[in-house]
Design an enzyme around this catalytic site. Structure first.
Site, PDB file in Angstrom:
ATOM      1  N   TYR A  35       3.406  -3.615   2.753  1.00 47.65           N
ATOM      2  CA  TYR A  35       3.528  -5.049   3.009  1.00 47.65           C
ATOM      3  C   TYR A  35       4.765  -5.426   3.825  1.00 47.65           C
ATOM      4  O   TYR A  35       4.958  -6.593   4.140  1.00 47.65           O
ATOM      5  CB  TYR A  35       3.532  -5.823   1.685  1.00 47.65           C
ATOM      6  CG  TYR A  35       2.170  -5.818   1.026  1.00 47.65           C
ATOM      7  CD1 TYR A  35       1.356  -6.937   1.038  1.00 47.65           C
ATOM      8  CD2 TYR A  35       1.693  -4.676   0.405  1.00 47.65           C
ATOM      9  CE1 TYR A  35       0.106  -6.923   0.452  1.00 47.65           C
ATOM     10  CE2 TYR A  35       0.446  -4.644  -0.170  1.00 47.65           C
ATOM     11  CZ  TYR A  35      -0.347  -5.768  -0.154  1.00 47.65           C
ATOM     12  OH  TYR A  35      -1.580  -5.747  -0.724  1.00 47.65           O
ATOM     13  N   ASP A  62      -1.775  -4.862  -5.954  1.00 42.37           N
ATOM     14  CA  ASP A  62      -2.585  -5.982  -5.477  1.00 42.37           C
ATOM     15  C   ASP A  62      -4.051  -5.764  -5.864  1.00 42.37           C
ATOM     16  O   ASP A  62      -4.725  -6.656  -6.394  1.00 42.37           O
ATOM     17  CB  ASP A  62      -2.431  -6.049  -3.948  1.00 42.37           C
ATOM     18  CG  ASP A  62      -2.941  -7.348  -3.357  1.00 42.37           C
ATOM     19  OD1 ASP A  62      -3.345  -8.226  -4.128  1.00 42.37           O
ATOM     20  OD2 ASP A  62      -2.937  -7.468  -2.126  1.00 42.37           O
ATOM     21  N   ASP A 115      -7.520   5.786  -7.747  1.00 41.32           N
ATOM     22  CA  ASP A 115      -8.986   5.678  -7.805  1.00 41.32           C
ATOM     23  C   ASP A 115      -9.489   6.002  -9.212  1.00 41.32           C
ATOM     24  O   ASP A 115     -10.349   5.312  -9.769  1.00 41.32           O
ATOM     25  CB  ASP A 115      -9.657   6.557  -6.737  1.00 41.32           C
ATOM     26  CG  ASP A 115      -9.016   7.920  -6.587  1.00 41.32           C
ATOM     27  OD1 ASP A 115      -7.944   8.153  -7.189  1.00 41.32           O
ATOM     28  OD2 ASP A 115      -9.572   8.771  -5.873  1.00 41.32           O
ATOM     29  N   LYS A 149      -1.224   7.759  -5.140  1.00 42.21           N
ATOM     30  CA  LYS A 149      -2.228   8.542  -4.419  1.00 42.21           C
ATOM     31  C   LYS A 149      -1.488   9.733  -3.812  1.00 42.21           C
ATOM     32  O   LYS A 149      -1.571   9.997  -2.599  1.00 42.21           O
ATOM     33  CB  LYS A 149      -2.889   7.641  -3.354  1.00 42.21           C
ATOM     34  CG  LYS A 149      -4.173   8.186  -2.776  1.00 42.21           C
ATOM     35  CD  LYS A 149      -5.317   8.292  -3.771  1.00 42.21           C
ATOM     36  CE  LYS A 149      -6.497   9.017  -3.131  1.00 42.21           C
ATOM     37  NZ  LYS A 149      -7.447   9.552  -4.114  1.00 42.21           N
ATOM     38  N   ASP A 177      -6.397  -7.603  -9.066  1.00 41.78           N
ATOM     39  CA  ASP A 177      -7.613  -8.392  -8.807  1.00 41.78           C
ATOM     40  C   ASP A 177      -8.775  -7.829  -9.628  1.00 41.78           C
ATOM     41  O   ASP A 177      -9.574  -8.571 -10.197  1.00 41.78           O
ATOM     42  CB  ASP A 177      -7.981  -8.389  -7.315  1.00 41.78           C
ATOM     43  CG  ASP A 177      -7.430  -9.623  -6.590  1.00 41.78           C
ATOM     44  OD1 ASP A 177      -6.396 -10.150  -7.042  1.00 41.78           O
ATOM     45  OD2 ASP A 177      -8.037 -10.060  -5.590  1.00 41.78           O
TER      46      ASP A 177
END
Ligand code: ATP
Length: 360
Positions: free
Chosen positions: A143, A251, A227, A194, A255
């Protein structure tokens, strides 16, 4: 009253764009009740920053307001930013980044609680099965906007965004998550990365998680690739108490997790720098399609005000507000997105009336 609780606390109020001002107006009513009925010394400073102001006179986030917030305020209540009339989001970037980076709000804290069985989307699960907190790194990662485009619009176009991770940034958010776990009596901290694919940047996360975690031997630590963590969250949310992760994955995970809470209208957040001025806002954005229609759910903002009161040192009020929101959901005094028929303002009326009753 302790010396600090008697000190006047200044709160900057920025409604912003779209549904932001509508939901923040309900949050301000809650603060007013605490001021009037419990005598809290809160001074609200209202700012009209957002797309309207930017389009009217080119102002995004003036230096003087930034100074007042940085040097004089204790907290900020923000609605949302983003307006289709400003497709480049220049104003949103100045305001959001000005707050987030200017105040170095490195902990994006998002409690994920399902307040009622009525909101639980998973079969054979109850509201009690969901209760965890996500610590999302808030000042680094993808970001920061490092990167660029080369040969734009040609067949040879190249587009790059860098994932920036510093030792300091990774360590402080991981430590904040462990500290929170310790303070709240959690048993386990999860970290999502990851590191199998992003070998350099996320190996740092893995290493620091082990190092910092070793300082908290009483807490179990578990690392998952992001994941896999998304899968396990759905399969068994009871496994999770505290999740720490980078900006991008935080983020996405939150959600996903908002799905356990009844959707975006129910998810609250704090952008926190421990011990310093911090900002509280609903997780949702400005939702332009539903703006100005008195249908936006204000409860995420009410819950964010609860988090703010805790940050300001007022104990018990966050639980009180969350209890009222739970009762609003269970009695159907809510907006359409969570199964009710009330408008934004009428939902606020119900919450304010309940709060007044419970405080008297
Ligand atoms: P951002 O990019 O800032 O996250 P977005 O446009 O992706 O914003 P939101 O603005 O959060 O996403 O909203 C997406 C949709 O979710 C909205 O169009 C609306 O249907 C729903 N929504 C979001 N917030 C609320 C709310 N408070 N009450 C009711 N519905 C909401």
């Amino acid at each position: 009253m302790s010396e600090d609780s008697a000190r006047t606390k200044k709160i900057a109020i920025i409604g912003g764009d779209g549904i932001g001002p509508e939901v923040v107006a309900q949050g301000v009513r809650i603060l007013d009740v605490f001021r009037e009925q419990k005598g809290y010394p809160l001074e609200l400073i209202h700012y009209d920053f957002g797309a309207d102001r930017y389009l009217r006179d080119g102002v995004t986030f003036p230096e003087e307001a930034q100074r007042v917030i940085r040097e004089e305020c204790d907290a900020v209540l923000l609605g949302a930013l983003g307006d289709p009339r400003v497709p480049g989001l220049e104003h949103a970037r100045d305001i959001l980044f000005g707050l987030r980076f200017g105040l170095d709000l490195y902990c994006n804290v998002r409690p994920v609680v399902c307040l009622s069985d009525r909101l639980m989307p998973l079969k054979n699960r109850t509201a009690a099965d969901v209760n965890f907190t996500v610590f999302r790194e808030n000042t680094e990662g993808i970001y920061v906007g490092m990167g660029g485009q080369f040969k734009r619009g040609t067949p040879d176009e190249v587009a790059i965004n860098e994932d920036l991770n510093t030792r300091k940034g990774v360590e402080r958010i991981i430590r904040a998550a462990f500290e929170f776990a310790k303070e709240t009596g959690a048993k386990k901290v999860h970290m999502a990365d990851k590191s199998n694919a992003m070998r350099h940047a996320h190996e740092l996360w893995l290493r620091v998680f082990e190092e910092v975690g070793a300082e908290y031997p009483e807490l179990e630590r578990q690392h998952y690739y992001v994941d896999a963590l998304c899968l396990y969250l759905i399969q068994d949310p009871t496994e999770f108490e505290v999740i720490v992760t980078c900006n991008l994955f935080g983020d996405i995970i939150t959600d996903l997790a908002a799905g356990f809470q009844g959707g975006m209208g129910m998810a609250a957040s704090g952008n926190i720098r421990p011990g310093a001025v911090s900002m509280f806002e609903p997780v949702h954005g400005s939702a332009p399609p539903i703006a100005g229609k008195d249908i936006a759910n204000p409860l995420a903002t009410v819950l964010s005000v609860g988090m703010m009161l805790t940050h300001l040192g007022y104990e018990g009020d966050e639980a009180l507000l969350s209890g009222i929101v739970k009762d609003a959901v269970e009695s159907g005094h809510v907006t359409r997105d969570v199964g009710g028929e009330l408008g934004t303002k009428a939902t606020g009326d119900w919450v304010v009336a309940e709060l007044k009753k419970r405080l008297s």
